[in-house]
Motif scaffolding. Sequence first.
Motif, PDB file in Angstrom:
ATOM      1  N   GLY A  21       0.981  -1.318  -0.115  1.00  0.00           N
ATOM      2  CA  GLY A  21       0.013   0.108   0.009  1.00  0.00           C
ATOM      3  C   GLY A  21       0.766   1.361   0.041  1.00  0.00           C
ATOM      4  O   GLY A  21       0.269   2.273  -0.232  1.00  0.00           O
ATOM      5  N   LEU A  22       2.021   1.213   0.055  1.00  0.00           N
ATOM      6  CA  LEU A  22       2.933   2.367   0.057  1.00  0.00           C
ATOM      7  C   LEU A  22       2.744   3.030  -1.191  1.00  0.00           C
ATOM      8  O   LEU A  22       2.935   2.060  -2.193  1.00  0.00           O
ATOM      9  N   ASP A  23       3.300   4.151  -1.363  1.00  0.00           N
ATOM     10  CA  ASP A  23       3.168   4.757  -2.926  1.00  0.00           C
ATOM     11  C   ASP A  23       4.596   4.631  -3.544  1.00  0.00           C
ATOM     12  O   ASP A  23       4.547   4.817  -4.805  1.00  0.00           O
ATOM     13  N   SER A  24       5.514   4.145  -2.905  1.00  0.00           N
ATOM     14  CA  SER A  24       6.598   3.901  -3.354  1.00  0.00           C
ATOM     15  C   SER A  24       7.294   2.825  -2.571  1.00  0.00           C
ATOM     16  O   SER A  24       7.546   2.776  -1.343  1.00  0.00           O
ATOM     17  N   PRO A  25       8.152   1.909  -3.359  1.00  0.00           N
ATOM     18  CA  PRO A  25       9.005   0.848  -2.497  1.00  0.00           C
ATOM     19  C   PRO A  25       9.987   1.791  -1.613  1.00  0.00           C
ATOM     20  O   PRO A  25      10.404   1.028  -0.671  1.00  0.00           O
ATOM     21  N   ASP A  26      10.419   2.882  -2.042  1.00  0.00           N
ATOM     22  CA  ASP A  26      11.384   3.610  -1.427  1.00  0.00           C
ATOM     23  C   ASP A  26      11.096   4.231  -0.206  1.00  0.00           C
ATOM     24  O   ASP A  26      11.955   4.971   0.476  1.00  0.00           O
ATOM     25  N   ARG A  27       9.818   3.976   0.231  1.00  0.00           N
ATOM     26  CA  ARG A  27       9.455   4.446   1.474  1.00  0.00           C
ATOM     27  C   ARG A  27       9.648   3.500   2.683  1.00  0.00           C
ATOM     28  O   ARG A  27       9.103   3.722   3.831  1.00  0.00           O
ATOM     29  N   ALA A  28       9.987   2.437   2.177  1.00  0.00           N
ATOM     30  CA  ALA A  28      10.483   1.430   3.274  1.00  0.00           C
ATOM     31  C   ALA A  28      11.939   1.172   3.187  1.00  0.00           C
ATOM     32  O   ALA A  28      12.550   1.220   2.506  1.00  0.00           O
ATOM     33  N   GLU A  29      12.306   0.984   4.725  1.00  0.00           N
ATOM     34  CA  GLU A  29      13.932   0.732   4.948  1.00  0.00           C
ATOM     35  C   GLU A  29      14.032  -0.867   5.500  1.00  0.00           C
ATOM     36  O   GLU A  29      13.154  -1.316   6.307  1.00  0.00           O
ATOM     37  N   HIS A  44      19.145   3.691   0.605  1.00  0.00           N
ATOM     38  CA  HIS A  44      19.706   4.321   1.816  1.00  0.00           C
ATOM     39  C   HIS A  44      20.431   3.707   2.890  1.00  0.00           C
ATOM     40  O   HIS A  44      20.478   2.391   3.089  1.00  0.00           O
ATOM     41  N   ASN A  45      21.575   4.168   3.272  1.00  0.00           N
ATOM     42  CA  ASN A  45      22.540   3.532   4.600  1.00  0.00           C
ATOM     43  C   ASN A  45      21.794   3.897   5.752  1.00  0.00           C
ATOM     44  O   ASN A  45      20.553   4.554   5.701  1.00  0.00           O
ATOM     45  N   VAL A  46      22.210   3.664   6.710  1.00  0.00           N
ATOM     46  CA  VAL A  46      21.745   3.442   8.181  1.00  0.00           C
ATOM     47  C   VAL A  46      21.455   5.224   8.417  1.00  0.00           C
ATOM     48  O   VAL A  46      20.393   5.664   8.804  1.00  0.00           O
ATOM     49  N   LEU A  47      22.074   6.123   8.201  1.00  0.00           N
ATOM     50  CA  LEU A  47      22.120   7.378   8.435  1.00  0.00           C
ATOM     51  C   LEU A  47      21.351   8.191   7.451  1.00  0.00           C
ATOM     52  O   LEU A  47      20.308   8.959   8.052  1.00  0.00           O
ATOM     53  N   ALA A  48      21.111   7.567   6.291  1.00  0.00           N
ATOM     54  CA  ALA A  48      20.045   8.161   5.322  1.00  0.00           C
ATOM     55  C   ALA A  48      18.656   7.513   5.713  1.00  0.00           C
ATOM     56  O   ALA A  48      17.675   8.230   5.576  1.00  0.00           O
ATOM     57  N   ALA A  49      18.566   6.351   6.137  1.00  0.00           N
ATOM     58  CA  ALA A  49      17.500   5.783   6.643  1.00  0.00           C
ATOM     59  C   ALA A  49      16.921   6.706   7.678  1.00  0.00           C
ATOM     60  O   ALA A  49      15.517   6.989   7.702  1.00  0.00           O
ATOM     61  N   ILE A  50      17.701   7.024   8.534  1.00  0.00           N
ATOM     62  CA  ILE A  50      17.192   7.647   9.891  1.00  0.00           C
ATOM     63  C   ILE A  50      16.692   9.090   9.466  1.00  0.00           C
ATOM     64  O   ILE A  50      15.643   9.366  10.102  1.00  0.00           O
ATOM     65  N   GLY A  51      17.329   9.762   8.636  1.00  0.00           N
ATOM     66  CA  GLY A  51      16.908  10.804   8.327  1.00  0.00           C
ATOM     67  C   GLY A  51      15.651  10.822   7.423  1.00  0.00           C
ATOM     68  O   GLY A  51      14.622  11.767   7.398  1.00  0.00           O
ATOM     69  N   ALA A  52      15.255   9.612   6.617  1.00  0.00           N
ATOM     70  CA  ALA A  52      14.261   9.468   5.961  1.00  0.00           C
ATOM     71  C   ALA A  52      13.029   9.238   6.829  1.00  0.00           C
ATOM     72  O   ALA A  52      11.985   9.689   6.715  1.00  0.00           O
ATOM     73  N   MET A  53      13.194   8.412   7.815  1.00  0.00           N
ATOM     74  CA  MET A  53      12.349   8.107   8.892  1.00  0.00           C
ATOM     75  C   MET A  53      11.951   9.318   9.687  1.00  0.00           C
ATOM     76  O   MET A  53      10.687   9.837  10.193  1.00  0.00           O
ATOM     77  N   LEU A  54      12.880  10.209   9.850  1.00  0.00           N
ATOM     78  CA  LEU A  54      12.442  11.635  10.717  1.00  0.00           C
ATOM     79  C   LEU A  54      11.607  12.407   9.735  1.00  0.00           C
ATOM     80  O   LEU A  54      10.866  13.333  10.338  1.00  0.00           O
ATOM     81  N   ASP A  55      12.169  12.677   8.519  1.00  0.00           N
ATOM     82  CA  ASP A  55      11.132  13.695   7.549  1.00  0.00           C
ATOM     83  C   ASP A  55      10.042  13.011   7.158  1.00  0.00           C
ATOM     84  O   ASP A  55       9.559  13.660   6.404  1.00  0.00           O
ATOM     85  N   GLY A  56       9.789  11.868   7.267  1.00  0.00           N
ATOM     86  CA  GLY A  56       8.582  11.189   6.892  1.00  0.00           C
ATOM     87  C   GLY A  56       8.638  10.734   5.552  1.00  0.00           C
ATOM     88  O   GLY A  56       7.460  10.285   5.040  1.00  0.00           O
ATOM     89  N   SER A  57       9.671  10.886   4.817  1.00  0.00           N
ATOM     90  CA  SER A  57       9.819   9.988   3.855  1.00  0.00           C
ATOM     91  C   SER A  57       9.649   8.708   3.592  1.00  0.00           C
ATOM     92  O   SER A  57       9.480   7.877   2.568  1.00  0.00           O
ATOM     93  N   ALA A  58      10.211   8.089   4.657  1.00  0.00           N
ATOM     94  CA  ALA A  58      10.271   6.519   4.906  1.00  0.00           C
ATOM     95  C   ALA A  58       8.970   6.215   5.976  1.00  0.00           C
ATOM     96  O   ALA A  58       8.637   6.973   6.883  1.00  0.00           O
ATOM     97  N   GLN A  59       8.372   5.097   5.767  1.00  0.00           N
ATOM     98  CA  GLN A  59       7.162   4.803   6.379  1.00  0.00           C
ATOM     99  C   GLN A  59       6.890   3.602   6.900  1.00  0.00           C
ATOM    100  O   GLN A  59       6.055   3.157   7.623  1.00  0.00           O
ATOM    101  N   ALA A  60       8.038   2.879   6.552  1.00  0.00           N
ATOM    102  CA  ALA A  60       7.916   1.333   7.006  1.00  0.00           C
ATOM    103  C   ALA A  60       9.410   0.785   7.368  1.00  0.00           C
ATOM    104  O   ALA A  60      10.266   1.446   6.564  1.00  0.00           O
ATOM    105  N   PHE A  61       9.582   0.017   8.612  1.00  0.00           N
ATOM    106  CA  PHE A  61      10.978  -0.360   8.802  1.00  0.00           C
ATOM    107  C   PHE A  61      10.787  -1.861   8.957  1.00  0.00           C
ATOM    108  O   PHE A  61      10.032  -2.355   9.792  1.00  0.00           O
ATOM    109  N   ILE A  62      11.690  -2.740   8.531  1.00  0.00           N
ATOM    110  CA  ILE A  62      11.832  -4.052   9.048  1.00  0.00           C
ATOM    111  C   ILE A  62      13.407  -4.391   9.278  1.00  0.00           C
ATOM    112  O   ILE A  62      13.995  -3.739   8.468  1.00  0.00           O
ATOM    113  N   GLY A  63      13.499  -4.906  10.349  1.00  0.00           N
ATOM    114  CA  GLY A  63      14.631  -5.147  11.045  1.00  0.00           C
ATOM    115  C   GLY A  63      15.089  -6.403  11.182  1.00  0.00           C
ATOM    116  O   GLY A  63      14.477  -7.294  11.869  1.00  0.00           O
TER     117      GLY A  63
END
Length: 764
Positions: free
Chosen positions: A141-149, A443-462
Amino acid sequence: MTGSFIGKKSSAAGGWGALKSCGKRLLESGSPLAGARTMLKANQPDGFDCPGCAWGDPEHGSSFEFCENGVKAISWEATEKCATPAFFAANTVSELRKLSDYELELNGRLTHPMRYDAASDRYLPVAWEDAFAEIGGILKGLDSPDRAEFYTSGRASNETAYLYQLFVRVYGTNNFPDCSNMCHEASGVALKQAIGVGKGTVLLEDFEKADAIFVIGQNPGTNHPRMLGDLRRAAMRGADVVVFNPVREKGLERFSDPQDKIEMLRGGSTEIASQYYQPRLGGDMAAVRGMAKAVFAAEDEAIAAGEPSVLDHAFIAEHCAGFAEYRAAIDATGWAEIEDQSGLSRAEIERAAAVYMKAGKVICTWAMGVTQHAHSVATIREISNFMFLRGNVGRQGAGLCPVRGHSNVQGDRTVGINEKPPAAFLDALEKHFAFNVPRADGHNVLAAIGAMLDGSAQAFIGLGGNFARATPDSTLVETAMRRMKLTVNIATKPNHSHLMPGEVSYILPCLGRTEMDLNSLGNSQLVTVEDSMSMVHGSAGINRPASPHLLSEVGIIAGIAEATVGTDVVRWAALADDYDLIRDHIEATIPGFENFNARVRKPRGFHLRNTASHREWTTPAGKACFSAVTLPQETVHQRARNGVGRFALQTFRSHDQYNTTVYGLDDRYRGVYGERQVIFIHPEDLKDIGAEAGDRMDVVTDYDDGISRVAQDFRFVPYDIPRGSIAGYYPELNVLVPLGSAGEESDTPTSKSIMVSFRKREAA
């Protein structure tokens, strides 16, 4: 914490203290006899790979191939304690969040898939098929796969990691924040530039042939104790071991091998370091450049006197590019600059260089004391330069050896966990699986955190690990995690990342490395890992799973993948039921894995060919490349002394932890017992700030981004460390590491270069 104290430090690493600790951990596991039987299969050809460090296994083998930290890791995983649904029913997430990392993981193994219920603030059990369906639905349901980390821990096997990257790329993104981004990324970047391959060039057997071993920014006694056995054997046969480490570490001074009966009975130990130097934080590059300057001076003297050359001119002429430029950079670097930045005297550096020049074969090893600075890539290039001077790359008994941390962090990268994948690998995937592979960098780790903070990332799987505690800027990361539409953590035990739920949050429990992984026919499945020496070997668990409700990591990834992308490209369930099929795909898409299934079933596995080890250089120049960059204009240590009461802080492990997993509250090699909130500081620095041993203060980051970063209530421990440098444990001090402070070219958090000061404790 009450009851903590400073006690006697161990006189040597290993010895009876290690045996006592092993016994204690096995007793705490709840089944000491079963634990002892399990240990006998650790790192054996017919057993499992230790889930701890990535140190290599000897070709010739021995009766026991485990260490104190291996016992801790295995007993931690094989505990009889279980965090069942009843545990989560009895504790809200808010209550669990108050527990320390140590207290939380003491509750034992996860037994059921769990889904967070915001109304009750509790995790509730859920069926696997329901979990997969909802996770897949949200991802679709995400509008882009790039929304997930998609985060990966280095404990994942090659088969798991390969399936994970395949799923994510079929899904449509290269967002692979990975634990290697926070540790040895600089090693990969620098070595790729210098020798054409981002891995070390030595085999374990080379340690048996080296005349000298330089150990830089590394503490084997705590981080990879089996390495001490190889250093001990080298020292006993007369090899020099030269150490550069700001902190005096017991394991690098003396080691008593628990497997040496005579040494144990006599209470003896072996001296490891023949020379031990304590550079200031960030001063390793200057120290290595100083040694190179001493080598050039000796070369000039030898030529003037008509004596044999000190340099290996044949190697340099045939195999190296950029030598003249590097010589010019050395000549332009004065001794005053080298001494000031390194914190070492010219005489000390020249003594170390004399060892290098005397030795016919030299190995240089390093770890995160080198890789977590702003100038880490430049430092590793300088180490490579130094080793090129006398041809110490690409021959027996010599070479470059970055010592990785987690057991398969190197293998994960080999099989495709890479946010900037090589085009050749993507081409191979596209051809073999017939789908359009995403090409944009992820995204690497720092870019992923930045995307999570600014809302461009919406899903995280660890996939394993403890992302929220391993990463820098802990407070910001918690904020980022809780903004997600979806968080999924695949894990063996509860940890703090699970307590920062997004809108929908799952904990998915997986098998451990020690446990049998049976397919639908009841056959045991084999997984593989790659160690620091590029040896790939098999691992098969021997213990009964902690719960019948557990799935393997491969099974969990396959379930999420099928629910998300379907089976048009890959038959995920078939791969999960037969890991040989996954290895067939690895063989078809990654060079070096020919006859994978056959070779990995041989004792000790096989070696992935390293071109640089054969003096084949896959750099743009076609040769090994010298680097002629200048020393940093100013290290954090030099900046810190320009202000009153400022210090350069490094974070490191205690002897009772592995990465973010805390096994206990003691650090006997440093004499700390019952507490982790401590700061190691030079006694004169303590006096200068008007404090005494045992006093407690808050630690404050000095970083100009308007964000307040404070670690509260830390106790001073006087220690043998350079003036102006201090140290303490992570993850407790990760709150002080700014997201914006990262390595040049590597983007690794600068956890060994943090500017801080102290202030009186805030009122509770």
